[in-house]
Design a protein around this motif. Structure first.
Motif, PDB file in Angstrom:
ATOM      1  N   VAL A 152       0.837  -1.208   0.000  1.00 50.06           N
ATOM      2  CA  VAL A 152       0.000   0.000   0.000  1.00 50.06           C
ATOM      3  C   VAL A 152       0.868   1.251   0.000  1.00 50.06           C
ATOM      4  N   LEU A 153       1.844   1.296   0.891  1.00 55.18           N
ATOM      5  CA  LEU A 153       2.677   2.492   1.051  1.00 55.18           C
ATOM      6  C   LEU A 153       3.588   2.718  -0.150  1.00 55.18           C
ATOM      7  N   ALA A 154       3.953   1.656  -0.846  1.00 54.50           N
ATOM      8  CA  ALA A 154       4.839   1.790  -2.004  1.00 54.50           C
ATOM      9  C   ALA A 154       4.167   2.537  -3.147  1.00 54.50           C
ATOM     10  N   THR A 155       2.837   2.589  -3.158  1.00 55.80           N
ATOM     11  CA  THR A 155       2.142   3.260  -4.262  1.00 55.80           C
ATOM     12  C   THR A 155       2.436   4.763  -4.276  1.00 55.80           C
ATOM     13  N   GLY A 156       2.845   5.312  -3.135  1.00 54.79           N
ATOM     14  CA  GLY A 156       3.169   6.732  -3.084  1.00 54.79           C
ATOM     15  C   GLY A 156       4.607   7.047  -3.433  1.00 54.79           C
ATOM     16  N   SER A 157       5.401   6.025  -3.806  1.00 57.01           N
ATOM     17  CA  SER A 157       6.822   6.181  -4.154  1.00 57.01           C
ATOM     18  C   SER A 157       7.581   7.001  -3.097  1.00 57.01           C
ATOM     19  N   PRO A 158       7.523   6.589  -1.819  1.00 50.34           N
ATOM     20  CA  PRO A 158       8.179   7.367  -0.761  1.00 50.34           C
ATOM     21  C   PRO A 158       9.694   7.246  -0.816  1.00 50.34           C
ATOM     22  N   ASP A 159      10.374   8.220  -0.235  1.00 53.25           N
ATOM     23  CA  ASP A 159      11.834   8.169  -0.171  1.00 53.25           C
ATOM     24  C   ASP A 159      12.312   7.091   0.789  1.00 53.25           C
ATOM     25  N   ASP A 160      11.568   6.858   1.858  1.00 54.34           N
ATOM     26  CA  ASP A 160      11.957   5.857   2.858  1.00 54.34           C
ATOM     27  C   ASP A 160      10.783   4.931   3.127  1.00 54.34           C
ATOM     28  N   LEU A 161      10.578   3.967   2.228  1.00 51.90           N
ATOM     29  CA  LEU A 161       9.465   3.036   2.359  1.00 51.90           C
ATOM     30  C   LEU A 161       9.571   2.233   3.652  1.00 51.90           C
ATOM     31  N   GLU A 162      10.762   1.739   3.957  1.00 50.47           N
ATOM     32  CA  GLU A 162      10.916   0.893   5.142  1.00 50.47           C
ATOM     33  C   GLU A 162      10.617   1.669   6.418  1.00 50.47           C
ATOM     34  N   GLY A 163      10.954   2.954   6.452  1.00 48.17           N
ATOM     35  CA  GLY A 163      10.636   3.771   7.609  1.00 48.17           C
ATOM     36  C   GLY A 163       9.135   3.912   7.800  1.00 48.17           C
ATOM     37  N   LEU A 164       8.406   4.089   6.696  1.00 46.23           N
ATOM     38  CA  LEU A 164       6.952   4.196   6.770  1.00 46.23           C
ATOM     39  C   LEU A 164       6.319   2.886   7.211  1.00 46.23           C
ATOM     40  N   VAL A 165       6.839   1.773   6.690  1.00 45.88           N
ATOM     41  CA  VAL A 165       6.318   0.466   7.086  1.00 45.88           C
ATOM     42  C   VAL A 165       6.559   0.240   8.576  1.00 45.88           C
ATOM     43  N   ALA A 166       7.764   0.545   9.031  1.00 45.65           N
ATOM     44  CA  ALA A 166       8.082   0.374  10.452  1.00 45.65           C
ATOM     45  C   ALA A 166       7.169   1.234  11.325  1.00 45.65           C
ATOM     46  N   ALA A 167       6.871   2.446  10.867  1.00 49.34           N
ATOM     47  CA  ALA A 167       5.988   3.334  11.620  1.00 49.34           C
ATOM     48  C   ALA A 167       4.580   2.769  11.692  1.00 49.34           C
ATOM     49  N   ARG A 168       4.099   2.189  10.601  1.00 51.43           N
ATOM     50  CA  ARG A 168       2.755   1.601  10.616  1.00 51.43           C
ATOM     51  C   ARG A 168       2.704   0.399  11.548  1.00 51.43           C
ATOM     52  N   MET A 169       3.760  -0.407  11.552  1.00 46.29           N
ATOM     53  CA  MET A 169       3.801  -1.547  12.462  1.00 46.29           C
ATOM     54  C   MET A 169       3.857  -1.072  13.915  1.00 46.29           C
ATOM     55  N   GLU A 170       4.529   0.043  14.142  1.00 44.59           N
ATOM     56  CA  GLU A 170       4.606   0.600  15.498  1.00 44.59           C
ATOM     57  C   GLU A 170       3.225   1.019  15.996  1.00 44.59           C
ATOM     58  N   ARG A 171       2.394   1.564  15.115  1.00 46.91           N
ATOM     59  CA  ARG A 171       1.031   1.930  15.502  1.00 46.91           C
ATOM     60  C   ARG A 171       0.273   0.741  16.080  1.00 46.91           C
ATOM     61  N   GLN A 172       0.543  -0.431  15.542  1.00 49.04           N
ATOM     62  CA  GLN A 172      -0.210  -1.623  15.926  1.00 49.04           C
ATOM     63  C   GLN A 172       0.115  -2.114  17.334  1.00 49.04           C
ATOM     64  N   ARG A 173       1.145  -1.542  17.957  1.00 43.32           N
ATOM     65  CA  ARG A 173       1.510  -1.981  19.303  1.00 43.32           C
ATOM     66  C   ARG A 173       0.399  -1.704  20.323  1.00 43.32           C
ATOM     67  N   ILE A 174      -0.520  -0.799  20.002  1.00 46.07           N
ATOM     68  CA  ILE A 174      -1.619  -0.551  20.946  1.00 46.07           C
ATOM     69  C   ILE A 174      -2.516  -1.783  21.076  1.00 46.07           C
ATOM     70  N   LEU A 175      -2.497  -2.660  20.070  1.00 41.99           N
ATOM     71  CA  LEU A 175      -3.304  -3.874  20.129  1.00 41.99           C
ATOM     72  C   LEU A 175      -2.659  -4.945  21.007  1.00 41.99           C
TER      73      LEU A 175
END
Length: 280
Positions: A124-147
Motif C-alpha cells: 500500500v505504502l509503495a504506491t506513493g513512491s516514498p523516499d523511505d518506504l521501510e521507515g513508513l512500514v516500520a511506523a505503521r507496524m509501530e502503531r499496531q503496538r496498541i493492540l
C-alpha cells in the motif's frame, strides 16, 4: 582524515537517536565494526543509523541496549523515532488513536492500518513512491503496538466487500492478510463486519472514516483525503457519524457471516497454489 557527519540532536527524534548512539558507542570505546560484531549487524548499518540515514528497529534497539548497558534507553527512544516517520499531517491522529478506549471505523478501499500485515502495508505504502518506504512500514507496524497492550482498545471495523477483492500485493499477500483478519476476529475485543455489495448505496460511499472514544476526552471524528487528514470533536459531527455508522453496522453481515465470507474469498480468490500443487 575521516569526515564525520555531525547531527543536530534537537532536529528530530531520529537525529537524537543517531547522536546518542554515536556518543554512547564512542564512550564505550567501540568502533562501528566492533559494535556490529557484538550485536550481529554490519558496521555500515550502525553508521547509517548514527547519521540518521536509516531508521532503527525495536530489535536493533534492544541489542544495542544490551551491548552498551544503556538501561533500555534506545528501546524507549525507538518508539518516538518510529512515530516520527509517520506523515506530519497524520501524527496528531496517531497520537489520539494510541490513547483511544474504543475505535470504530468504516473502510471502503483498504484494510484498516492497525490490522494490516507488514507485506500488505508495504504494498500500500509503495504506491506513493516514498523516499523511505521501510521507515513508513516500520511506523505503521509501530502503531499496531496498541493492540498488544494488556487492555487494548475495543475495535469495531466495517469493511466494504471491495476491500476483500482488491488484490493488494498479489494473491499470496492477500491470503495472509485475510488470514490475519480471521485471527483478529477471534479476539473478544475486536469485531469485524463486512458490508456486502448487496447493501447497495449508503451515506459513506465517498470514503472511510473513524470515530475514537476516550474515557476522559471528547469523541473524535477523523477522515482523510489524498493529501491530509481532518480531525474534529464537533458534537454534531460526532452524532451524525455515529448514526451513519449504526446504519452501516445494521446493513453489514453479522460477525460470523462476515468471517465466513472472508474465508470463502480467501479460498476461492486467493487459493494457495503451492499447497494445491504439492497435493497434486
Amino acid at each position: 582524515m575521516v569526515n564525520v557527519q555531525t547531527l543536530d540532536p534537537t532536529a528530530s527524534p531520529l537525529n537524537y537517536y543517531g547522536w546518542e548512539l554515536r556518543r554512547q558507542r564512542e564512550a564505550a570505546g567501540l568502533t562501528l565494526q566492533q559494535l556490529g560484531a557484538v550485536i550481529f549487524c554490519t558496521g555500515s548499518l550502525i553508521g547509517q543509523i548514527e547519521t540518521a540515514r536509516k531508521v532503527p528497529t525495536r530489535d536493533f534497539s534492544e541489542r544495542v541496549d544490551a551491548a552498551l548497558g544503556s538501561d533500555g534507553l534506545f528501546f524507549r527512544l525507538v518508539g518516538l523515532v518510529l512515530r516520527s516517520q509517520l506523515p506530519t499531517w497524520f501524527q496528531p491522529y496517531a497520537e489520539m488513536e494510541s490513547k483511544a478506549a474504543y475505535i470504530s471505523t468504516y473502510q471502503a478501499q483498504l484494510v484498516y492500518g492497525l490490522l494490516q500485515t507488514e507485506e500488505y502495508a508495504r504494498a500500500v505504502l509503495a504506491t506513493g513512491s516514498p523516499d523511505d518506504l521501510e521507515g513508513l512500514v516500520a511506523a505503521r507496524m509501530e502503531r499496531q503496538r496498541i493492540l498488544e497492550r494488556l487492555q487494548p482498545p475495543l475495535v469495531w471495523i466495517v469493511l466494504d466487500e471491495a476491500v476483500l477483492h482488491r488484490p493488494i500485493g498479489g494473491a499470496g499477500v492477500m491470503r495472509r492478510q485475510l488470514e490475519r483478519l480471521l485471527e483478529f476476529n477471534r479476539n473478544r475485543w475486536m469485531r469485524i463486519q463486512v458490508l456486502p455489495y448487496s447493501a447497495g448505496e449508503h451515506p459513506w460511499l465517498a470514503g472511510a472514516f473513524n470515530v475514537l472514544r476516550f474515557p476522559d476526552h471528547p469523541d473524535i471524528f477523523y477522515t482523510e483525503d489524498m493529501m491530509s487528514g481532518h480531525m474534529t470533536a464537533d458534537p454534531e459531527t460526532i452524532r451524525e457519524a455515529s448514526l451513519h455508522y449504526a446504519h452501516l453496522q445494521a446493513a453489514a453481515l453479522s460477525v460470523s457471516d462476515s468471517a465466513a465470507l472472508i474465508a470463502r474469498v480467501m479460498e476461492e480468490r486467493y487459493e494457495d497454489r503451492s499447497q494445491r500443487d504439492t497435493v497434486a
